[in-house]
Motif scaffolding. Structure first.
Motif, mmCIF file in Angstrom:
data_model
loop_
_atom_site.group_PDB
_atom_site.id
_atom_site.type_symbol
_atom_site.label_atom_id
_atom_site.label_comp_id
_atom_site.label_asym_id
_atom_site.label_seq_id
_atom_site.Cartn_x
_atom_site.Cartn_y
_atom_site.Cartn_z
ATOM 1 N N TYR A 5 -22.305 -14.371 -38.038
ATOM 2 C CA TYR A 5 -21.232 -13.913 -37.160
ATOM 3 C C TYR A 5 -21.482 -12.482 -36.705
ATOM 4 C CZ TYR A 5 -16.423 -13.199 -35.519
ATOM 5 O OH TYR A 5 -15.315 -12.936 -34.757
ATOM 6 N N GLU A 23 -24.370 -10.878 -36.687
ATOM 7 C CA GLU A 23 -25.553 -10.876 -35.805
ATOM 8 C C GLU A 23 -25.151 -11.211 -34.379
ATOM 9 O OE1 GLU A 23 -28.699 -9.891 -35.953
ATOM 10 O OE2 GLU A 23 -28.000 -9.075 -37.868
ATOM 11 N N ALA A 24 -24.311 -12.246 -34.246
ATOM 12 C CA ALA A 24 -23.865 -12.690 -32.923
ATOM 13 C C ALA A 24 -23.080 -11.587 -32.219
ATOM 14 C CB ALA A 24 -23.016 -13.955 -33.052
ATOM 15 N N LEU A 25 -22.218 -10.902 -32.989
ATOM 16 C CA LEU A 25 -21.432 -9.806 -32.422
ATOM 17 C C LEU A 25 -22.340 -8.689 -31.906
ATOM 18 C CD1 LEU A 25 -18.332 -9.242 -34.768
ATOM 19 C CD2 LEU A 25 -18.380 -10.207 -32.451
ATOM 20 N N LYS A 26 -23.372 -8.386 -32.716
ATOM 21 C CA LYS A 26 -24.301 -7.313 -32.345
ATOM 22 C C LYS A 26 -25.011 -7.630 -31.036
ATOM 23 C CE LYS A 26 -25.411 -5.333 -36.883
ATOM 24 N NZ LYS A 26 -26.387 -5.400 -37.979
ATOM 25 N N LYS A 27 -25.464 -8.903 -30.946
ATOM 26 C CA LYS A 27 -26.158 -9.315 -29.718
ATOM 27 C C LYS A 27 -25.232 -9.189 -28.515
ATOM 28 C CE LYS A 27 -29.633 -12.462 -31.472
ATOM 29 N NZ LYS A 27 -29.830 -13.856 -31.888
ATOM 30 N N LYS A 28 -23.990 -9.681 -28.712
ATOM 31 C CA LYS A 28 -22.998 -9.683 -27.646
ATOM 32 C C LYS A 28 -22.760 -8.271 -27.117
ATOM 33 C CE LYS A 28 -18.639 -12.203 -26.993
ATOM 34 N NZ LYS A 28 -17.465 -12.646 -27.759
ATOM 35 N N SER A 29 -22.676 -7.336 -28.051
ATOM 36 C CA SER A 29 -22.390 -5.953 -27.644
ATOM 37 C C SER A 29 -23.664 -5.195 -27.290
ATOM 38 C CB SER A 29 -21.628 -5.224 -28.754
ATOM 39 O OG SER A 29 -22.427 -5.139 -29.914
ATOM 40 N N GLY A 30 -24.789 -5.925 -27.233
ATOM 41 C CA GLY A 30 -26.018 -5.351 -26.732
ATOM 42 C C GLY A 30 -26.725 -4.379 -27.658
ATOM 43 N N LYS A 31 -26.316 -4.385 -28.949
ATOM 44 C CA LYS A 31 -26.969 -3.448 -29.882
ATOM 45 C C LYS A 31 -28.259 -4.047 -30.424
ATOM 46 C CE LYS A 31 -22.668 -1.309 -31.271
ATOM 47 N NZ LYS A 31 -21.645 -1.232 -32.279
#
Lengths: 282, 282, 282
Positions: free
Chosen positions: C272, C274-282
């Motif tokens: 979860y 990891e997915a958030l990080k990708k979403k926020s472009g980090k």
């Protein structure tokens, strides 16, 4: 079928309560409709059916008689044109003697236990305002018809007092938990139409005659119903609430006495009665 | 998260119940939709799906199989075009033998425990009349779609019997306390539209096909839901009702036997069966 | 009158809870309206008021202060324009240390106990999305006004977790048992208008200002109400739910720790995040 023994066990003590006899004025009138066997019980302690020991003990007697005579049903109504019942008579709490005051509260408990737990069907024809104890009596019934343009509710917090747990149980048996919470904490009095909306009453009537006629119709729903099966089903539905008070009768009386005997409470009753006297020009 | 241990503790015994095998006619048909994994369980004890030992034990078996196969959901429906289920088979109570009669009641308890407490989502496609025990089965489900122009309700008091506490619990889980009280004491049968109004059913369908389609759609709500989290949440919501019967299974069986073996009850069953025979011209 | 002793007994321990102090950023702002004495408590842990230990313990402190200062009422709202509160901060559960994790959960319990059991009236001005823990906080209040076009609900099963019993109790105090069951098992998020329909919120507002104004009006209902009588009535209504958690606080913490420390749960949190990080472009 079923659960007969448990149900009877929970139903029994309700009708085994000691009867309270009262003398003097006839504060409760009982008339039986010969056609359908339904009794109309009219409170007639004028002007506003304040619930004192005498009125309550006569109510208890009336319910006992109807139980013994295996009535087909009972309608509770008022002889007044403007007030169903104004609630508890504060004179029972003003400068109280312990024994008398506790007897009064015990009789209110008995009225609730017998009316909320009656074996026969019950309806209230609410033909006037019905605050606090008046609302409680109507909520003990299984059906409520209310004449338009009056008010009803458990407004105890507005009066600076707290509705006991069995008052609350009766309201939660009638309205949703949500509506009951907000009504009880704010001490809200509902108009007839507002009461219909939240389910506090079941039908609106134009006047007393209309209310009585609509209440009578309610009992027709039980024409083909086995009375014993009905009684046991009602005991199963309301048994827990009833048992809860039966288990805590004495504590509940002690708490009432404790509250009433506080100097602060007596002082505010004093003020209230003075205000009433001025208002009525005495 | 949370309360896992307690929830599992209350959920466990339900699925540990002894399984009841039955031989003979296939009274329950199970078909699984390969696309969404939902099983349709059809009662087919013609003409009216009277709930006898055989039908109930086959229902128990079907639910057990679905539990073991981790179904995505179950729809309960009827092979009849006019009756979902007519309720308990009175032949199971007429001139009863103690052992057989108690076994029957235990199997009804097990059906309720397993269906009301199933780990998977459940819906009823009520494609016909659904009085008494029929209504009970549908109320065990988590969603109800009902075909128009039929009736549903716990009409036990009209039949001279008393719905046990777990029947009542199921109804209070579906409707408001207020509506349940008046429905139960009067033994009211609701039309499809009336049932929708009080929340006894969730949707109306035009015919069986429509009912099945609408029931199928219900399961889509759980597409993104974790099945274990769902199961534990359901156990938390229904656990108290389930535990209450688990704690009182034997007493409940004894009470059923006590009631059924009363001469008065047998006499009225006798009359009822005679009337049925005349009606059907036998 | 009445039941004073019992009510006080059940009310007392709630306010005897150990206070949790927190240092650092000011995550909660309290402003008192001098005209009516109502305090507005604004959560300002940007961007989404994730409920971590710091925010919760500052909330607890704020409620304690209001209790001590005998406030006339409290409005809970958010400094964000789009989120009331996004629920529990998953960083409190990710790779957790036992002591820290248990302290976090205890503080959530205390927040619930103090807000659900506050002596003073409470309202939520829900000016943004309010899933899971955000919904819980708003349901602790006695009244809910929600700005249009947001969502609210206990969507725990969608997140693969289980709402504890006291989350469920709060929802059943707000909505009907029927609506709560289907909402909880499916983890449904309601739009503002859907929430109004099922009673999850009481009023709709066009924006935050409107929400605050409508929440303020709620407190006018208590203008003539005796505060002690109100407090005791609320304690009588909510006391059982509160006592239930008080009796099981430690077990409830243990269960949370048990769940959180499962490798499977940690693994899904990992994904979860990891997915958030990708979403926020980090």
């Amino acid at each position: 079928m079923m659960a007969l023994r448990n149900l009877l066990k929970s139903a029994k003590p309700i009708h085994n309560l000691a009867r309270c006899y009262s003398a003097g004025a006839k504060l409760v009138d009982v008339k039986v409709n010969d056609q359908n066997g339904v009794a109309t019980v009219t409170m007639q302690r004028m002007p506003v059916n304040s619930l004192n020991y005498d009125l309550l003990s006569q109510l208890v007697d009336a319910i006992d008689d109807l139980e013994n005579n295996k009535t087909r049903g009972m309608i509770l109504t008022s002889a007044s044109n403007t007030v169903f019942s104004a609630g508890l008579d504060i004179m029972e709490m003003y400068k109280p003697q312990e024994e008398k005051c506790k007897k009064f509260w015990t009789t209110l408990q008995d009225t609730w236990l017998k009316l909320y737990g009656s074996s026969f069907p019950t309806a209230a024809a609410i033909n006037g305002h019905s605050p606090a104890g008046g609302c409680l009596l109507s909520m003990c019934c299984e059906y409520r018809v209310m004449v338009n343009n009056f008010t009803i509710g458990l407004n105890e917090t507005q009066l600076g007092i707290v509705a006991p747990k069995w008052f609350i149980a009766s309201m939660q048996n009638t309205m949703s938990k949500r509506d009951a919470e907000i009504a009880l904490t704010s001490g809200r009095l509902f108009t007839t139409e507002e009461a219909l909306k939240v389910g506090l009453v079941d039908e609106i009537a134009s006047d007393k005659e209309d209310a009585l006629a609509k209440a009578e119709k309610f009992f027709a729903r039980f024409a083909k119903v086995n009375p014993l099966a009905r009684q046991l089903t009602k005991a199963s539905l309301r048994g827990e609430d009833l048992q809860d008070l039966l288990d805590n009768k004495e504590t509940d009386v002690d708490l009432f006495w404790f509250s009433v005997s506080q100097p602060m409470v007596q002082k505010s009753l004093d003020k209230y009665i003075e205000a009433l006297k001025k208002k009525s020009g005495k």
